[in-house]
Design a protein around this motif. Structure first.
Motif, PDB file in Angstrom:
ATOM      1  N   TYR A 114       0.656  -1.271   0.143  1.00 37.71           N
ATOM      2  CA  TYR A 114       0.022   0.063  -0.031  1.00 37.71           C
ATOM      3  C   TYR A 114       0.688   1.259   0.009  1.00 37.71           C
ATOM      4  O   TYR A 114       1.898   1.209   0.381  1.00 37.71           O
ATOM      5  CB  TYR A 114      -0.882  -0.190   1.216  1.00 37.71           C
ATOM      6  N   ARG A 115       0.316   2.492  -0.378  1.00 39.78           N
ATOM      7  CA  ARG A 115       1.144   3.700  -0.583  1.00 39.78           C
ATOM      8  C   ARG A 115       0.721   4.526   0.572  1.00 39.78           C
ATOM      9  O   ARG A 115       1.387   5.365   0.914  1.00 39.78           O
ATOM     10  CB  ARG A 115       1.039   4.155  -1.777  1.00 39.78           C
ATOM     11  N   THR A 116      -0.640   4.389   0.932  1.00 39.56           N
ATOM     12  CA  THR A 116      -1.274   5.249   1.829  1.00 39.56           C
ATOM     13  C   THR A 116      -0.880   4.770   3.460  1.00 39.56           C
ATOM     14  O   THR A 116      -0.757   3.575   3.535  1.00 39.56           O
ATOM     15  CB  THR A 116      -2.779   5.457   1.871  1.00 39.56           C
ATOM     16  N   GLN A 117      -1.148   5.658   4.421  1.00 39.21           N
ATOM     17  CA  GLN A 117      -0.977   5.232   5.716  1.00 39.21           C
ATOM     18  C   GLN A 117      -2.315   5.023   6.361  1.00 39.21           C
ATOM     19  O   GLN A 117      -3.347   5.664   6.122  1.00 39.21           O
ATOM     20  CB  GLN A 117      -0.001   6.171   6.513  1.00 39.21           C
ATOM     21  N   ARG A 118      -2.132   4.186   7.374  1.00 44.88           N
ATOM     22  CA  ARG A 118      -3.427   4.245   8.339  1.00 44.88           C
ATOM     23  C   ARG A 118      -2.983   4.498   9.958  1.00 44.88           C
ATOM     24  O   ARG A 118      -1.936   3.692  10.378  1.00 44.88           O
ATOM     25  CB  ARG A 118      -4.021   2.886   8.092  1.00 44.88           C
ATOM     26  N   ASN A 119      -3.880   4.945  10.577  1.00 48.72           N
ATOM     27  CA  ASN A 119      -3.630   5.253  11.992  1.00 48.72           C
ATOM     28  C   ASN A 119      -3.970   4.059  12.771  1.00 48.72           C
ATOM     29  O   ASN A 119      -5.107   3.743  12.818  1.00 48.72           O
ATOM     30  CB  ASN A 119      -4.106   6.704  12.246  1.00 48.72           C
ATOM     31  N   TYR A 120      -3.332   3.865  13.767  1.00 43.66           N
ATOM     32  CA  TYR A 120      -3.453   2.893  14.658  1.00 43.66           C
ATOM     33  C   TYR A 120      -3.097   3.545  16.115  1.00 43.66           C
ATOM     34  O   TYR A 120      -2.391   4.340  16.444  1.00 43.66           O
ATOM     35  CB  TYR A 120      -2.786   1.489  14.716  1.00 43.66           C
ATOM     36  N   ARG A 121      -3.822   3.273  17.127  1.00 44.33           N
ATOM     37  CA  ARG A 121      -3.965   3.596  18.645  1.00 44.33           C
ATOM     38  C   ARG A 121      -3.888   2.259  19.492  1.00 44.33           C
ATOM     39  O   ARG A 121      -4.570   1.414  19.087  1.00 44.33           O
ATOM     40  CB  ARG A 121      -5.341   4.511  18.731  1.00 44.33           C
ATOM     41  N   GLY A 122      -3.006   2.442  20.634  1.00 46.53           N
ATOM     42  CA  GLY A 122      -2.862   1.599  21.652  1.00 46.53           C
ATOM     43  C   GLY A 122      -4.071   1.327  22.430  1.00 46.53           C
ATOM     44  O   GLY A 122      -5.061   2.332  22.482  1.00 46.53           O
ATOM     45  N   GLN A 123      -4.292   0.496  23.381  1.00 46.35           N
ATOM     46  CA  GLN A 123      -5.330   0.711  24.097  1.00 46.35           C
ATOM     47  C   GLN A 123      -5.092   1.344  25.512  1.00 46.35           C
ATOM     48  O   GLN A 123      -5.973   1.617  26.470  1.00 46.35           O
ATOM     49  CB  GLN A 123      -5.398  -1.067  24.643  1.00 46.35           C
ATOM     50  N   GLY A 124      -3.953   2.108  25.704  1.00 44.71           N
ATOM     51  CA  GLY A 124      -3.734   2.979  26.666  1.00 44.71           C
ATOM     52  C   GLY A 124      -3.220   2.336  28.168  1.00 44.71           C
ATOM     53  O   GLY A 124      -3.182   1.062  28.368  1.00 44.71           O
ATOM     54  N   THR A 125      -2.371   3.209  28.762  1.00 43.34           N
ATOM     55  CA  THR A 125      -1.856   2.855  30.014  1.00 43.34           C
ATOM     56  C   THR A 125      -2.088   3.881  30.924  1.00 43.34           C
ATOM     57  O   THR A 125      -1.864   5.019  30.550  1.00 43.34           O
ATOM     58  CB  THR A 125      -0.383   2.398  29.826  1.00 43.34           C
ATOM     59  N   GLN A 126      -2.241   3.419  32.242  1.00 44.42           N
ATOM     60  CA  GLN A 126      -2.650   4.651  33.108  1.00 44.42           C
ATOM     61  C   GLN A 126      -1.677   5.037  33.862  1.00 44.42           C
ATOM     62  O   GLN A 126      -0.656   4.496  34.252  1.00 44.42           O
ATOM     63  CB  GLN A 126      -3.708   3.934  34.219  1.00 44.42           C
ATOM     64  N   VAL A 127      -1.494   6.516  33.972  1.00 44.86           N
ATOM     65  CA  VAL A 127      -0.648   7.230  34.552  1.00 44.86           C
ATOM     66  C   VAL A 127      -1.315   8.149  35.617  1.00 44.86           C
ATOM     67  O   VAL A 127      -2.172   8.742  35.427  1.00 44.86           O
ATOM     68  CB  VAL A 127       0.405   7.966  33.827  1.00 44.86           C
ATOM     69  N   THR A 128      -0.792   7.805  36.939  1.00 44.54           N
ATOM     70  CA  THR A 128      -1.499   8.383  38.202  1.00 44.54           C
ATOM     71  C   THR A 128      -0.397   9.104  39.047  1.00 44.54           C
ATOM     72  O   THR A 128       0.603   8.502  39.245  1.00 44.54           O
ATOM     73  CB  THR A 128      -2.117   7.592  39.031  1.00 44.54           C
ATOM     74  N   VAL A 129      -0.589  10.267  39.082  1.00 42.82           N
ATOM     75  CA  VAL A 129       0.515  11.210  39.981  1.00 42.82           C
ATOM     76  C   VAL A 129      -0.283  11.468  40.936  1.00 42.82           C
ATOM     77  O   VAL A 129      -1.146  12.274  41.165  1.00 42.82           O
ATOM     78  CB  VAL A 129       0.952  12.244  39.121  1.00 42.82           C
ATOM     79  N   SER A 130       0.185  11.240  42.518  1.00 42.06           N
ATOM     80  CA  SER A 130      -0.441  11.189  43.708  1.00 42.06           C
ATOM     81  C   SER A 130       0.477  11.130  44.814  1.00 42.06           C
ATOM     82  O   SER A 130       1.476  10.209  44.600  1.00 42.06           O
ATOM     83  CB  SER A 130      -1.609  10.396  43.833  1.00 42.06           C
TER      84      SER A 130
END
Length: 121
Positions: free
Chosen positions: A104-120
């Protein structure tokens, strides 16, 4: 298909540091831009940082001077070094990547499931 797997999130005290990693795997010919965004409860999603395949970076004003984005093209991995963390950085952090698949010549965007960051304290 492509999978993005984040790691490195957790809980940290104000002023502390964390390093997030995100590895892309699957049918990948190349990856153009990679980046991180975040979403805190009740807030809109915020783009945190991006990096081109050539290493050009861009940061949100809220993290400039504290966060550093980098990537290892050989490993299809993007990193986010976060220093001087404060409560406002608490959010789920997602990596994303603009992937070009074989044939393919075009791109496709992918996103991860996420990771929690908590500052406390």
């Amino acid at each position: 298909q492509v999978q993005l797997v984040e790691s490195g999130g957790g809980m940290v005290q104000p002023g502390g540091s964390l390093r997030l990693s995100c590895a892309a795997s699957g049918s990948i010919f190349s990856i153009n831009n990679m980046g991180w965004d975040r979403q805190a409860p009740g807030k809109e999603r915020e783009l945190v940082a991006t990096i081109t395949s050539g290493g050009r970076t861009n940061y949100a004003d809220s993290v400039k001077g504290r966060f550093t984005i980098s990537r290892d093209n050989a490993k299809n991995t993007v990193y986010l070094q976060m220093n001087s963390l404060n409560a406002e950085d608490t959010a789920v952090y997602y990596c994303n990547a603009d992937v070009v698949h074989y044939g393919y010549r075009t791109q496709r965007n992918y996103r991860g499931q996420g990771t929690q960051v908590t500052v406390s304290s």
